[in-house]
Design an enzyme around this catalytic site. Structure first.
Site, PDB file in Angstrom:
ATOM      1  N   ASN A 163      54.012  31.263  52.771  1.00  0.00           N
ATOM      2  CA  ASN A 163      55.444  31.890  52.817  1.00  0.00           C
ATOM      3  C   ASN A 163      55.094  33.740  53.449  1.00  0.00           C
ATOM      4  O   ASN A 163      55.311  33.828  54.524  1.00  0.00           O
ATOM      5  CB  ASN A 163      56.208  32.877  52.040  1.00  0.00           C
ATOM      6  CG  ASN A 163      55.337  33.238  51.006  1.00  0.00           C
ATOM      7  OD1 ASN A 163      54.629  33.121  50.642  1.00  0.00           O
ATOM      8  ND2 ASN A 163      57.202  33.253  50.392  1.00  0.00           N
ATOM      9  N   GLU A 259      50.446  35.455  41.275  1.00  0.00           N
ATOM     10  CA  GLU A 259      51.947  36.165  41.716  1.00  0.00           C
ATOM     11  C   GLU A 259      52.373  35.070  41.207  1.00  0.00           C
ATOM     12  O   GLU A 259      52.430  34.228  42.442  1.00  0.00           O
ATOM     13  CB  GLU A 259      51.884  36.794  43.070  1.00  0.00           C
ATOM     14  CG  GLU A 259      51.187  38.703  43.109  1.00  0.00           C
ATOM     15  CD  GLU A 259      51.134  38.866  44.392  1.00  0.00           C
ATOM     16  OE1 GLU A 259      50.973  38.200  45.161  1.00  0.00           O
ATOM     17  OE2 GLU A 259      51.321  39.969  44.972  1.00  0.00           O
ATOM     18  N   CYS A 293      59.708  35.303  47.349  1.00  0.00           N
ATOM     19  CA  CYS A 293      59.510  35.989  46.030  1.00  0.00           C
ATOM     20  C   CYS A 293      60.283  36.351  45.788  1.00  0.00           C
ATOM     21  O   CYS A 293      60.988  36.481  44.502  1.00  0.00           O
ATOM     22  CB  CYS A 293      58.149  35.810  45.494  1.00  0.00           C
ATOM     23  SG  CYS A 293      57.517  37.521  45.938  1.00  0.00           S
TER      24      CYS A 293
HETATM   25  P1  NAP Z   1      52.210  26.334  45.660  1.00  0.00           P
HETATM   26  O1  NAP Z   1      52.845  25.280  46.345  1.00  0.00           O
HETATM   27  O2  NAP Z   1      52.100  26.752  43.784  1.00  0.00           O
HETATM   28  O3  NAP Z   1      50.478  27.019  46.609  1.00  0.00           O
HETATM   29  C1  NAP Z   1      50.189  27.789  46.464  1.00  0.00           C
HETATM   30  C2  NAP Z   1      48.678  28.023  46.159  1.00  0.00           C
HETATM   31  O4  NAP Z   1      48.689  26.582  46.452  1.00  0.00           O
HETATM   32  C3  NAP Z   1      48.593  26.473  48.226  1.00  0.00           C
HETATM   33  O5  NAP Z   1      47.292  27.446  48.571  1.00  0.00           O
HETATM   34  C4  NAP Z   1      48.739  25.185  47.494  1.00  0.00           C
HETATM   35  O6  NAP Z   1      47.610  24.510  47.926  1.00  0.00           O
HETATM   36  C5  NAP Z   1      47.509  25.615  46.048  1.00  0.00           C
HETATM   37  N1  NAP Z   1      47.305  24.711  45.049  1.00  0.00           N
HETATM   38  C6  NAP Z   1      48.068  23.666  44.598  1.00  0.00           C
HETATM   39  N2  NAP Z   1      47.493  22.865  43.883  1.00  0.00           N
HETATM   40  C7  NAP Z   1      46.653  23.349  43.587  1.00  0.00           C
HETATM   41  C8  NAP Z   1      45.410  23.270  42.332  1.00  0.00           C
HETATM   42  N3  NAP Z   1      46.007  22.620  41.175  1.00  0.00           N
HETATM   43  N4  NAP Z   1      44.743  24.582  41.779  1.00  0.00           N
HETATM   44  C9  NAP Z   1      44.617  25.174  41.981  1.00  0.00           C
HETATM   45  N5  NAP Z   1      45.649  25.351  43.860  1.00  0.00           N
HETATM   46  C10 NAP Z   1      46.673  24.773  44.389  1.00  0.00           C
HETATM   47  O7  NAP Z   1      53.319  27.526  46.506  1.00  0.00           O
HETATM   48  P2  NAP Z   1      54.340  27.685  47.583  1.00  0.00           P
HETATM   49  O8  NAP Z   1      54.554  26.366  48.015  1.00  0.00           O
HETATM   50  O9  NAP Z   1      53.212  27.565  48.675  1.00  0.00           O
HETATM   51  O10 NAP Z   1      54.793  29.246  47.586  1.00  0.00           O
HETATM   52  C11 NAP Z   1      55.738  29.024  46.870  1.00  0.00           C
HETATM   53  C12 NAP Z   1      55.794  29.897  45.467  1.00  0.00           C
HETATM   54  O11 NAP Z   1      55.139  30.515  45.871  1.00  0.00           O
HETATM   55  C13 NAP Z   1      57.156  30.270  45.025  1.00  0.00           C
HETATM   56  O12 NAP Z   1      57.280  29.221  43.898  1.00  0.00           O
HETATM   57  C14 NAP Z   1      57.443  31.656  45.545  1.00  0.00           C
HETATM   58  O13 NAP Z   1      58.278  32.008  44.178  1.00  0.00           O
HETATM   59  C15 NAP Z   1      55.590  31.943  44.705  1.00  0.00           C
HETATM   60  N6  NAP Z   1      55.455  33.133  45.546  1.00  0.00           N
HETATM   61  C16 NAP Z   1      54.815  33.994  44.906  1.00  0.00           C
HETATM   62  C17 NAP Z   1      55.020  35.422  45.012  1.00  0.00           C
HETATM   63  C18 NAP Z   1      54.693  36.773  43.786  1.00  0.00           C
HETATM   64  O14 NAP Z   1      54.264  37.725  44.779  1.00  0.00           O
HETATM   65  N7  NAP Z   1      55.100  36.483  43.277  1.00  0.00           N
HETATM   66  C19 NAP Z   1      54.459  35.921  47.071  1.00  0.00           C
HETATM   67  C20 NAP Z   1      54.857  34.742  47.649  1.00  0.00           C
HETATM   68  C21 NAP Z   1      55.342  33.671  46.869  1.00  0.00           C
HETATM   69  P3  NAP Z   1      47.817  23.436  48.800  1.00  0.00           P
HETATM   70  O15 NAP Z   1      48.463  24.074  49.948  1.00  0.00           O
HETATM   71  O16 NAP Z   1      47.171  23.129  49.590  1.00  0.00           O
HETATM   72  O17 NAP Z   1      49.064  22.931  48.163  1.00  0.00           O
HETATM   73  O1  G3P Z   2      57.195  36.267  48.765  1.00  0.00           O
HETATM   74  C1  G3P Z   2      55.796  37.008  48.988  1.00  0.00           C
HETATM   75  C2  G3P Z   2      56.141  38.314  48.288  1.00  0.00           C
HETATM   76  O2  G3P Z   2      55.432  39.261  47.672  1.00  0.00           O
HETATM   77  C3  G3P Z   2      57.100  39.428  49.647  1.00  0.00           C
HETATM   78  O3  G3P Z   2      56.386  40.164  50.025  1.00  0.00           O
HETATM   79  O4  G3P Z   2      57.247  42.113  50.788  1.00  0.00           O
HETATM   80  O5  G3P Z   2      58.664  39.940  51.326  1.00  0.00           O
HETATM   81  O6  G3P Z   2      59.240  41.759  49.876  1.00  0.00           O
HETATM   82  P1  G3P Z   2      57.961  40.936  50.825  1.00  0.00           P
END
Ligand code: NAP
Ligand code: G3P
Length: 487
Positions: A163, A259, A293
């Site tokens: 994202n 995160e 997120c």
């Molecule tokens: P995701 O599906 O968990 O993927 C995140 C990263 O992990 C990608 O680079 C993915 O690679 C990799 N990955 C997948 N399976 C893995 C494994 N088994 N081992 C190591 N790495 C692996 O998340 P997303 O869909 O990209 O992002 C959405 C999620 O992220 C939401 O739940 C959101 O809340 C969370 N998020 C949290 C924050 C925060 O700051 N708290 C910020 C942004 C997003 P691939 O793409 O190759 O699968």
């Molecule tokens: O989901 C990514 C997180 O880091 C959000 O950042 O700036 O949109 O609150 P912001």
């Protein structure tokens, strides 16, 4: 330009030891734009052997990088920030096409990243060790002097989500590098072209060979191998709670910074300024279609003002621009990243409606575009009350008072952020003190920035603290050298 690291077949190279190299096995993953379904290019689907080579090279390069003076590392980061600004339009265009973000938000992501990198460099210059006197502890004496310094950890594995493919990559890479670590960077597959472009800018700025190496490939295929590699010293991960939990279970004897997901609540008390509240809730919930997120993912409003608030939210939502950013430049709500995500969000809406939720606005879908949806009268039995949609759907749960709002907010498996809207400072502090989250925003939407503030989640929302200074500290360790004088 991304084309500079592609071959004539539109295949991107990997960065290894300062050189952009073709994939060795000839396997690639094709990246399609969610906006046009056209191919944007291919990235190497790296083998275990290629991953080994990247990590081994990073380990070797770290031996020299840790010796480079801090002021030189800092100068490199300033150069990266300037190059990012120079190339902001090109990179923003790629971000827009690759992760379906509107152009203005994509550009602001790139410029925010330049600011973050520059601030990281500034902060690194202020980080000092300390000097301790032995005689302050009972029985100690002045002849014992402790020098405490900050040391790098080694090779940091940076794994970013789709994202914010530039910002959430750089917010790991820059503090890791300035702390004397080398980085193995694994971008989200959808977002990997933008991630590789960012790395190209680091390389153009003059980073020595091996200080960043890239690993591309599906997380589901190479993820377990990378995160359990014995030469990785630290994992800095942003993504879903599910993958975060998997990584923390698999990794052995190394620190992690995570995160993860969220279900941020906006708690609205009876004396809140409802105009300000509605504006914040709508921008907080729907910017980039709620694929953040920190998006507001539920409203907990006291009964006395619930009707008025729902009405004001509805009016604000009617102002949202909805569509494909290629046709509607300033679109707030854009198509979701893929069909699975849109199916998931649609499933949450259907479940809520079947259980008696009232759709006040939206509820419509065209392809992967889900129209911004407001559901009132949501109850605790509905999935949308608890699950993270990562899409443009906002449930309203009516509560009798602040206590009930706090209880429901804290019943979530997540603990990223919460907002509380009230004009009573005592109530604001009372609620803030009781919320089990990393940050509470008083009279504002939930959000990560400014990027030097501590950013953390508890429960299933994360481990450790990000934020420029905190990220540098997390990716360095304290070391004591004790001088024992004999005279
Ligand atoms: P995701 O599906 O968990 O993927 C995140 C990263 O992990 C990608 O680079 C993915 O690679 C990799 N990955 C997948 N399976 C893995 C494994 N088994 N081992 C190591 N790495 C692996 O998340 P997303 O869909 O990209 O992002 C959405 C999620 O992220 C939401 O739940 C959101 O809340 C969370 N998020 C949290 C924050 C925060 O700051 N708290 C910020 C942004 C997003 P691939 O793409 O190759 O699968
Ligand atoms: O989901 C990514 C997180 O880091 C959000 O950042 O700036 O949109 O609150 P912001």
């Amino acid at each position: 330009m991304i084309n500079e690291i592609k071959n004539s077949n539109n295949e991107c190279k990997k960065l290894l030891n300062g050189q952009w190299k073709e994939s060795e096995n000839g396997d690639y993953i094709e990246i399609f734009s969610p906006l046009t379904n056209s191919s944007l290019g291919k990235v190497p689907a790296m083998t275990k052997e290629e991953v080994d080579e990247a990590i081994k090279n990073s380990k070797e390069a770290q031996k020299q990088w840790r010796l480079i003076p801090m002021h030189t590392r800092v100068e490199l980061l300033y150069k990266v920030a300037s190059l990012l600004e120079e190339q902001a339009d090109h990179l923003a265009e790629l971000v827009m096409m690759e992760v379906a973000k509107d152009k203005k938000s994509a550009k602001s992501e790139v410029l925010r990243t330049a600011d973050l990198i520059r601030f990281t460099a500034d902060t690194a210059k202020t980080i000092q060790g300390e000097h301790l006197q032995g005689d302050t502890f009972p029985g100690g004496n002045k002849n014992k002097i402790g020098m405490v310094t900050r040391e790098p950890l080694g090779v940091v594995l940076a794994i970013s989500p789709f994202n914010y493919p530039v910002n959430l990559a750089a917010s790991k890479i820059a503090p890791a590098l300035v702390g004397g670590n080398t980085v193995v960077f694994k971008p989200a597959t959808q977002g990997s072209l933008s991630g590789l472009y960012l790395v190209k800018i680091f390389e153009e700025a003059g980073l020595p060979p091996g200080v960043i190496n890239t690993v591309t490939g599906k997380g589901s295929v190479i993820g377990d191998y990378v995160v359990t590699h014995p030469d990785i010293s630290f994992i800095n991960f942003t993504g879903s709670s599910e993958i975060g939990a998997r990584i923390s279970q698999m990794s052995k004897m190394i620190h992690v910074l995570m995160e993860l997901g969220g279900k941020d609540a906006a708690i609205v008390l009876k004396d809140a300024d409802l105009d300000l509240t509605a504006k914040n809730i709508v921008s907080g919930a729907f910017a980039y279609s709620g694929q953040r997120c920190t998006a507001i993912k539920r409203v907990l409003v006291v009964d006395e003002v619930a009707d008025a608030l729902v009405n004001k939210i509805k009016i604000e939502m009617e102002k949202l621009k909805v569509g494909n950013p290629l046709e509607l430049e300033a679109a707030d709500v854009v198509p979701l990243i893929d069909a699975n995500s849109a199916d998931f969000v649609e499933g949450l809406i259907t479940d809520a409606v079947e259980l008696g939720g009232k759709v006040i606005v939206g509820g419509k879908r065209e392809g992967n575009l889900i129209y911004p949806t407001l559901i009132d009268d949501v109850t605790k039995e509905m999935r949308v009350a608890w699950e993270e949609p990562f899409g443009p759907v906002l449930p309203v749960i009516r509560v009798k008072d602040a206590e009930e709002a706090i209880t429901i907010a804290n019943e979530s498996e997540y603990g990223l952020q919460s907002s509380v809207f009230t004009n009573n400072i005592n109530d604001a502090f009372y609620v803030a003190n009781k919320l089990e989250v990393g940050s509470v925003q008083v009279n504002n939407k939930t959000e990560r920035g400014p990027d030097h503030f501590p950013f953390s989640g508890i429960k299933n929302s994360g481990v450790g603290v990000q934020g420029i200074r905190y990220s540098i500290e997390a990716m360095t360790r304290l070391k004591s050298t004790v001088i024992n004088l004999n005279k």
